[in-house]
Design a protein around this motif. Structure first.
Motif, PDB file in Angstrom:
ATOM      1  N   GLU A  14      22.228  20.296  19.239  1.00 41.00           N
ATOM      2  CA  GLU A  14      21.270  19.219  19.501  1.00 41.00           C
ATOM      3  C   GLU A  14      20.422  18.924  18.269  1.00 41.00           C
ATOM      4  N   ILE A  15      19.953  19.978  17.608  1.00 43.80           N
ATOM      5  CA  ILE A  15      19.142  19.795  16.402  1.00 43.80           C
ATOM      6  C   ILE A  15      19.983  19.217  15.273  1.00 43.80           C
ATOM      7  N   ALA A  16      21.211  19.719  15.146  1.00 47.41           N
ATOM      8  CA  ALA A  16      22.093  19.235  14.083  1.00 47.41           C
ATOM      9  C   ALA A  16      22.373  17.743  14.247  1.00 47.41           C
ATOM     10  N   ASP A  17      22.514  17.291  15.497  1.00 52.16           N
ATOM     11  CA  ASP A  17      22.753  15.864  15.741  1.00 52.16           C
ATOM     12  C   ASP A  17      21.614  14.985  15.215  1.00 52.16           C
ATOM     13  N   GLN A  18      20.403  15.543  15.189  1.00 59.48           N
ATOM     14  CA  GLN A  18      19.240  14.745  14.795  1.00 59.48           C
ATOM     15  C   GLN A  18      18.992  14.741  13.293  1.00 59.48           C
ATOM     16  N   ILE A  19      19.640  15.670  12.578  1.00 55.23           N
ATOM     17  CA  ILE A  19      19.385  15.739  11.126  1.00 55.23           C
ATOM     18  C   ILE A  19      20.640  15.497  10.298  1.00 55.23           C
ATOM     19  N   PHE A  20      21.786  15.323  10.960  1.00 59.25           N
ATOM     20  CA  PHE A  20      23.046  15.143  10.230  1.00 59.25           C
ATOM     21  C   PHE A  20      23.714  13.842  10.653  1.00 59.25           C
ATOM     22  N   ARG A  21      24.136  13.056   9.650  1.00 61.12           N
ATOM     23  CA  ARG A  21      24.857  11.817   9.913  1.00 61.12           C
ATOM     24  C   ARG A  21      26.222  11.910   9.240  1.00 61.12           C
ATOM     25  N   PRO A  22      27.322  11.927  10.026  1.00 60.72           N
ATOM     26  CA  PRO A  22      28.659  12.071   9.427  1.00 60.72           C
ATOM     27  C   PRO A  22      29.029  10.860   8.588  1.00 60.72           C
ATOM     28  N   ALA A  23      29.792  11.093   7.535  1.00 61.33           N
ATOM     29  CA  ALA A  23      30.214   9.992   6.662  1.00 61.33           C
ATOM     30  C   ALA A  23      31.290   9.150   7.322  1.00 61.33           C
ATOM     31  N   ILE A  24      32.072   9.766   8.213  1.00 58.15           N
ATOM     32  CA  ILE A  24      33.158   9.072   8.899  1.00 58.15           C
ATOM     33  C   ILE A  24      32.978   9.237  10.402  1.00 58.15           C
ATOM     34  N   GLY A  25      33.019   8.161  11.153  1.00 54.06           N
ATOM     35  CA  GLY A  25      32.945   8.226  12.603  1.00 54.06           C
ATOM     36  C   GLY A  25      31.518   8.358  13.099  1.00 54.06           C
ATOM     37  N   ARG A  26      31.392   8.300  14.412  1.00 52.42           N
ATOM     38  CA  ARG A  26      30.066   8.391  15.022  1.00 52.42           C
ATOM     39  C   ARG A  26      29.953   9.514  16.038  1.00 52.42           C
ATOM     40  N   LYS A  27      30.933  10.397  16.052  1.00 55.90           N
ATOM     41  CA  LYS A  27      30.876  11.502  17.002  1.00 55.90           C
ATOM     42  C   LYS A  27      29.687  12.406  16.716  1.00 55.90           C
ATOM     43  N   LYS A  28      29.058  12.862  17.793  1.00 55.97           N
ATOM     44  CA  LYS A  28      27.975  13.822  17.641  1.00 55.97           C
ATOM     45  C   LYS A  28      28.542  15.197  17.268  1.00 55.97           C
ATOM     46  N   VAL A  29      27.687  16.040  16.712  1.00 53.40           N
ATOM     47  CA  VAL A  29      28.100  17.408  16.365  1.00 53.40           C
ATOM     48  C   VAL A  29      28.595  18.124  17.612  1.00 53.40           C
ATOM     49  N   SER A  30      27.898  17.936  18.722  1.00 53.24           N
ATOM     50  CA  SER A  30      28.270  18.616  19.973  1.00 53.24           C
ATOM     51  C   SER A  30      29.624  18.170  20.503  1.00 53.24           C
ATOM     52  N   GLU A  31      30.145  17.024  20.004  1.00 50.48           N
ATOM     53  CA  GLU A  31      31.433  16.506  20.466  1.00 50.48           C
ATOM     54  C   GLU A  31      32.580  16.877  19.526  1.00 50.48           C
ATOM     55  N   GLN A  32      32.273  17.478  18.397  1.00 54.68           N
ATOM     56  CA  GLN A  32      33.299  17.808  17.419  1.00 54.68           C
ATOM     57  C   GLN A  32      34.029  19.094  17.807  1.00 54.68           C
ATOM     58  N   LYS A  33      35.211  19.269  17.210  1.00 59.99           N
ATOM     59  CA  LYS A  33      36.010  20.461  17.490  1.00 59.99           C
ATOM     60  C   LYS A  33      35.355  21.703  16.893  1.00 59.99           C
ATOM     61  N   ALA A  34      35.602  22.837  17.549  1.00 56.52           N
ATOM     62  CA  ALA A  34      35.117  24.116  17.006  1.00 56.52           C
ATOM     63  C   ALA A  34      35.854  24.438  15.719  1.00 56.52           C
ATOM     64  N   ARG A  35      35.181  25.187  14.854  1.00 60.00           N
ATOM     65  CA  ARG A  35      35.738  25.619  13.571  1.00 60.00           C
ATOM     66  C   ARG A  35      36.218  24.428  12.731  1.00 60.00           C
ATOM     67  N   SER A  36      35.397  23.379  12.718  1.00 57.78           N
ATOM     68  CA  SER A  36      35.717  22.198  11.924  1.00 57.78           C
ATOM     69  C   SER A  36      34.620  21.927  10.906  1.00 57.78           C
ATOM     70  N   LEU A  37      34.984  21.254   9.816  1.00 53.31           N
ATOM     71  CA  LEU A  37      34.049  20.914   8.736  1.00 53.31           C
ATOM     72  C   LEU A  37      33.843  19.408   8.699  1.00 53.31           C
ATOM     73  N   HIS A  38      32.609  18.996   8.392  1.00 50.02           N
ATOM     74  CA  HIS A  38      32.289  17.564   8.387  1.00 50.02           C
ATOM     75  C   HIS A  38      31.374  17.237   7.213  1.00 50.02           C
ATOM     76  N   TYR A  39      31.819  16.246   6.444  1.00 52.74           N
ATOM     77  CA  TYR A  39      31.016  15.778   5.311  1.00 52.74           C
ATOM     78  C   TYR A  39      30.068  14.677   5.784  1.00 52.74           C
ATOM     79  N   GLY A  40      28.831  14.723   5.293  1.00 45.98           N
ATOM     80  CA  GLY A  40      27.883  13.704   5.696  1.00 45.98           C
ATOM     81  C   GLY A  40      26.557  13.843   4.972  1.00 45.98           C
ATOM     82  N   VAL A  41      25.525  13.286   5.591  1.00 52.93           N
ATOM     83  CA  VAL A  41      24.197  13.231   4.964  1.00 52.93           C
ATOM     84  C   VAL A  41      23.186  13.979   5.825  1.00 52.93           C
ATOM     85  N   LEU A  42      22.401  14.828   5.168  1.00 54.39           N
ATOM     86  CA  LEU A  42      21.253  15.452   5.821  1.00 54.39           C
ATOM     87  C   LEU A  42      20.077  14.496   5.684  1.00 54.39           C
ATOM     88  N   HIS A  43      19.463  14.146   6.815  1.00 52.45           N
ATOM     89  CA  HIS A  43      18.409  13.123   6.737  1.00 52.45           C
ATOM     90  C   HIS A  43      17.219  13.496   7.625  1.00 52.45           C
TER      91      HIS A  43
END
Length: 471
Positions: free
Chosen positions: A37-66
């Protein structure tokens, strides 16, 4: 208060920097029910709009900390879902640039959104409480972080993977078998039934005692690997002990002077040779003296000789054969032949090798190695270093498969060993099963305290408080 391992874990979401700050990159770690929940509020993925909570386990995502509308850094976010994570909880790790400003800002955002700063060792403590590892393995995490030699790293990794815990498990199985025989005897104590003769009990107990004894004995080498193999440099004044220390360390660590008795106290320092950490101890020169301070230093010298794994006896090449032989005899008499090695170091050979130094003379001295060198010119130093590594590596190979390096584990094993000895005496003297059962319970409790199956919260707090924050 002593009791069973705690089965519940805190629901707080904790955060910390998990890497040493000051490098090019830092890793921020967050664990708990609000991590996604906290990660969703401070991280914006560079590709797609999926929330962190909706992403696959053990996956990496490039984006912006904001922080709301302000971009802080470009990062990579890793997702680990509980219970299949280190802590057993939902975990997020953010790899960002190593700026302290960025790290502080990111942690402040996490705290503002409901997380709290982690206490030292709290991530590993949660892993222990979630039964991801036992207490011995948890302590190995700290040992692995603190490892300052290749040998220490291998030992800590082996313990982290459960080698020590597996041996304790084997011990518990043996103890269960022994206890079952004792209890069966109690059940038939009023009947003329012989379920197992005493020789069977004795053989089983001897096997258990050997297992515990091997682990207790392994502490000598395990502790040496972890803290450095102690090497005492001893000899008469002005034979070049301090010069040898400086040559081994590659640094002017000790004061060198032609004046006898310059070194009045012990000087210690460590260096890694061949992946093994050595702790060299330069000691006060051994001689008769009326100086009270120098006498104290010489007394400490003998104390270091008793505790050293290897003793380097330094003699001057200008000394007579009788003087050198007398020193060899004096030092050898103070050693435990089984546990300690004595190397004779004939120094100052740059001014001439002594005529008495023959193979026949060396063989008579009962020394493990003899090295001729010039500490001043560093001639022969490499051979001495090779001998030290070779002897220490052999010592490690001869030790049992698992080396105990933790003083807490050693003390628990010693308590178990003493209780087993009382059981052994009880069998020989015909002691009742009820009384032997008390000592057997002490054995099992001591072993359980190592793995954390039976321990107190104070002990747990003390152990994990020694960890670094973020582990």
């Amino acid at each position: 208060m002593t009791g069973s391992k705690i089965n519940t874990t805190s629901d707080d979401t904790i955060c910390a920097v998990a890497t040493v700050q000051g490098g090019a990159l830092s890793v921020l770690r967050m664990s708990g029910s609000k991590a996604f929940e906290i990660a969703d509020q401070i991280f914006r993925p560079a590709i797609g709009r999926k929330k962190v909570s909706e992403q696959k386990a053990r996956s990496l995502h490039y984006g912006v900390l904001h922080d709301k509308d302000e971009d802080i850094d470009e990062v990579v976010l890793s997702i680990f879902r509980g219970p299949h994570s280190f802590t057993g909880q939902d975990v997020v790790e953010i790899s960002c640039h190593g700026s302290r400003v960025i790290c502080r800002r990111a942690l402040q955002m996490m705290v503002d959104l409901g997380a709290r700063m982690a206490q030292p060792g709290e991530f590993t403590q949660r892993a222990f409480l979630a039964v991801k590892m036992d207490l011995a393995q948890a302590e190995a995490v700290a040992d692995l972080v603190a490892a300052n030699s290749e040998a220490a790293r291998r030992m800590a990794l082996s313990q982290l993977r459960g080698s020590f815990s597996h041996q304790l498990s084997d011990l518990r199985e043996q103890l269960l078998q022994f206890s079952s025989l004792i209890e069966l005897e109690l059940d038939f104590s009023e009947e003329d039934v012989e379920f197992a003769d005493r020789s069977q009990l004795t053989l089983l107990l001897e096997h258990i005692m050997r297992m515990v004894g091997n682990l207790v004995d392994s502490f000598k080498i395990g502790n040496a690997i972890k803290n450095g193999i102690p090497v005492a440099i001893v000899g008469k004044p002005n034979v070049g002990k301090s010069t040898l220390l400086n040559a081994l360390l590659g640094d002017d660590r000790a004061i060198v002077s032609d004046m006898a008795g310059t070194t009045r106290d012990s000087i210690e320092d460590t260096i890694t040779l061949g992946g093994i950490l050595f702790r060299f101890i330069d000691t006060a020169g051994i001689r008769q003296t009326q100086d009270a301070v120098e006498t104290m230093g010489i007394n400490r010298t003998w104390g270091h000789v008793e505790k050293a794994r290897i003793v380097l006896l330094v003699v001057d090449s200008s000394h007579t054969a009788d003087d050198a032989e007398a020193m060899c005899c004096e030092i050898r008499a103070s050693l435990n032949v089984e546990d300690q090695l004595l190397f004779l170091v004939v120094n100052k050979v740059d001014v001439g090798k002594p005529v008495w130094l023959t193979d026949e003379w060396i063989e008579k001295q009962d020394v493990d190695k003899c090295i001729c060198l010039s500490a001043k010119n560093k001639d022969g130093l490499e051979q001495l270093q090779d001998y030290l590594v070779e002897a220490s590596a052999e010592n490690m190979e001869e030790s049992c498969g698992v080396a105990v390096s933790n003083i807490r584990h050693y003390e628990a094993l010693k308590n178990a060993q003493e209780a087993l000895l009382r059981v052994s005496v009880g069998i020989r003297t015909g002691l009742s099963g009820e009384l032997m059962a008390v000592d057997l319970r002490e054995v099992t409790d001591s072993l359980a305290s190592i793995t954390g199956e039976l321990t107190s919260q104070d002990v747990l707090n003390n152990i994990f408080a020694k960890f670094c924050i973020g582990k």
